[in-house]
Design a protein around this motif. Structure first.
Motif, PDB file in Angstrom:
ATOM      1  N   ASP A  58      71.089  41.991  66.236  1.00 39.48           N
ATOM      2  CA  ASP A  58      70.706  43.384  66.239  1.00 39.48           C
ATOM      3  C   ASP A  58      71.460  44.262  67.442  1.00 39.48           C
ATOM      4  N   ARG A  74      69.226  46.619  69.500  1.00 40.25           N
ATOM      5  CA  ARG A  74      67.841  46.018  70.376  1.00 40.25           C
ATOM      6  C   ARG A  74      68.462  45.611  71.912  1.00 40.25           C
ATOM      7  N   ASP A 106      65.088  41.640  73.974  1.00 44.59           N
ATOM      8  CA  ASP A 106      64.344  42.021  72.816  1.00 44.59           C
ATOM      9  C   ASP A 106      63.797  41.052  71.750  1.00 44.59           C
ATOM     10  N   SER A 142      59.608  43.906  72.300  1.00 48.42           N
ATOM     11  CA  SER A 142      59.180  45.113  72.018  1.00 48.42           C
ATOM     12  C   SER A 142      58.053  44.928  70.818  1.00 48.42           C
ATOM     13  N   HIS A 143      57.416  45.922  70.545  1.00 52.87           N
ATOM     14  CA  HIS A 143      56.437  45.991  69.037  1.00 52.87           C
ATOM     15  C   HIS A 143      57.369  45.704  68.057  1.00 52.87           C
ATOM     16  N   ARG A 144      58.684  45.999  67.817  1.00 51.08           N
ATOM     17  CA  ARG A 144      59.642  45.781  67.079  1.00 51.08           C
ATOM     18  C   ARG A 144      59.748  44.295  66.768  1.00 51.08           C
ATOM     19  N   GLY A 189      57.120  42.094  65.377  1.00 54.84           N
ATOM     20  CA  GLY A 189      56.867  42.259  64.067  1.00 54.84           C
ATOM     21  C   GLY A 189      57.806  41.619  63.509  1.00 54.84           C
ATOM     22  N   LEU A 196      61.342  42.057  63.808  1.00 52.40           N
ATOM     23  CA  LEU A 196      62.735  42.726  63.943  1.00 52.40           C
ATOM     24  C   LEU A 196      63.116  42.693  65.381  1.00 52.40           C
ATOM     25  N   GLY A 197      63.352  41.657  66.071  1.00 56.14           N
ATOM     26  CA  GLY A 197      63.928  41.708  67.340  1.00 56.14           C
ATOM     27  C   GLY A 197      65.566  41.612  67.369  1.00 56.14           C
ATOM     28  N   PRO A 200      66.563  39.028  63.969  1.00 52.80           N
ATOM     29  CA  PRO A 200      65.522  39.153  63.335  1.00 52.80           C
ATOM     30  C   PRO A 200      65.023  37.575  62.550  1.00 52.80           C
ATOM     31  N   TYR A 258      61.302  57.623  62.496  1.00 51.04           N
ATOM     32  CA  TYR A 258      62.288  57.119  63.332  1.00 51.04           C
ATOM     33  C   TYR A 258      62.673  57.730  64.337  1.00 51.04           C
ATOM     34  N   ALA A 288      66.032  53.765  68.625  1.00 52.93           N
ATOM     35  CA  ALA A 288      65.731  52.591  69.794  1.00 52.93           C
ATOM     36  C   ALA A 288      66.947  52.325  70.984  1.00 52.93           C
TER      37      ALA A 288
END
Length: 279
Positions: A75, A78, A82, A99-101, A104, A106-107, A110, A211, A214
């Motif tokens: 990604d 990111r 991350d 991160s929080h992403r 979850g 989706l770093g 993913p 959004y 990022a």
């Protein structure tokens, strides 16, 4: 996979640079053997056919970078650290800072959609190192170079980072979300001008919610140095078919709007503050 991204119109004809980081569809030939889910399950990670939205911007001569490597593999939005410990196996240096992403799923690579694991095994640290060296870093070097060239020639630069989003809930939900990290990545007049362009087309616009932008905006937006960066999220209903899977009747119309956006932001006069920052 072939080349990680395409670059168009490298001459800085205006202050505007356009990027599309999440529309890549050049998947590895052995992907099915490595996935823990059917291929269709990973499609939501794509900004589906968002590359079609910038064809008019390319034709108009603006510098454009379009990723060909899928977000599933790495990604570009990111940072390099991350990711979670569970997502990458083997020696990791520097250490992950998720991160929080990423927590979850989706770093940087993913590894989960909701509670669904995407891969049969974690990504090897050696594979991640290769993707960073040959995809992630070259992309960001190219973005930096394009913005630096534009600022040197025009006194300022504006990055338009194009994404697409699933339809938001609510009868009057936004069709376009513009992010500037709550003012951290763009001058206020740049954000205001962008919103005006979409509203003039009759589209519902939201700012920074849900959004805000990022890593791309964090890394490249530097308004104090004369570089503004906006993330543009476009409702996929505006350009895809009813299944949100294939191009519908809308890419050309939305593409014309994005050309108008580039034209509008290109005509913003750099303020004395911008010019001093660019020296």
């Amino acid at each position: 996979m072939g080349e990680p991204f395409d670059s168009y119109n490298e001459k800085a004809r205006s202050p505007v640079v356009v990027t599309v980081p999440h529309a890549g569809r050049d998947y590895p030939t052995d992907l099915a053997d490595r996935l823990a889910v059917p291929f269709d399950r990973i499609r939501p990670l794509e900004d589906r056919y968002a590359d079609l939205l910038v064809e008019g911007v390319v034709a108009a001569g603006y510098p454009v970078l379009v990723a060909r490597t899928p977000r599933l593999m790495i990604d570009l939005n990111r940072g390099e650290t991350d990711f979670t410990v569970a997502a990458v196996s083997g020696a990791r240096s520097p250490a992950p800072r998720p991160s929080h992403r990423a927590r979850g799923g989706l770093g940087l690579v993913p590894d989960r959609l909701g509670t669904t694991q995407l891969w049969k095994a974690p990504t090897k640290a050696s594979d991640l190192a290769q993707r960073l060296a040959h995809i992630h870093r070259p992309w960001h070097v190219a973005v930096t170079a394009a913005l630096s060239k534009a600022r040197a020639r025009h006194g300022c630069a504006v990055l338009i980072d194009i994404h697409s989003m699933p339809p938001l809930l609510g009868q009057q939900a936004a069709q376009v979300v513009i992010g500037d990290r709550h003012g951290a990545s763009a001058k206020p007049d740049v954000m205001a001008a962008a919103a005006d362009v979409f509203r003039a087309e009759g589209l519902r616009v939201a700012l920074n919610a849900p959004y805000a932008g990022a890593y791309i905006l964090e890394r490249h937006g530097a308004p104090a140095q004369g570089i503004s960066a906006l993330q543009i999220e476009v409702d996929r209903q505006l350009y895809l078919d009813a299944a949100l899977d294939r191009p519908g009747p809308g890419p050309t119309a939305m593409g014309r709007i994005l050309v108008r956006l580039a034209e509008r932001l290109a005509t913003l006069e750099p303020t004395a503050e911008w010019l001093l920052a660019a020296e």
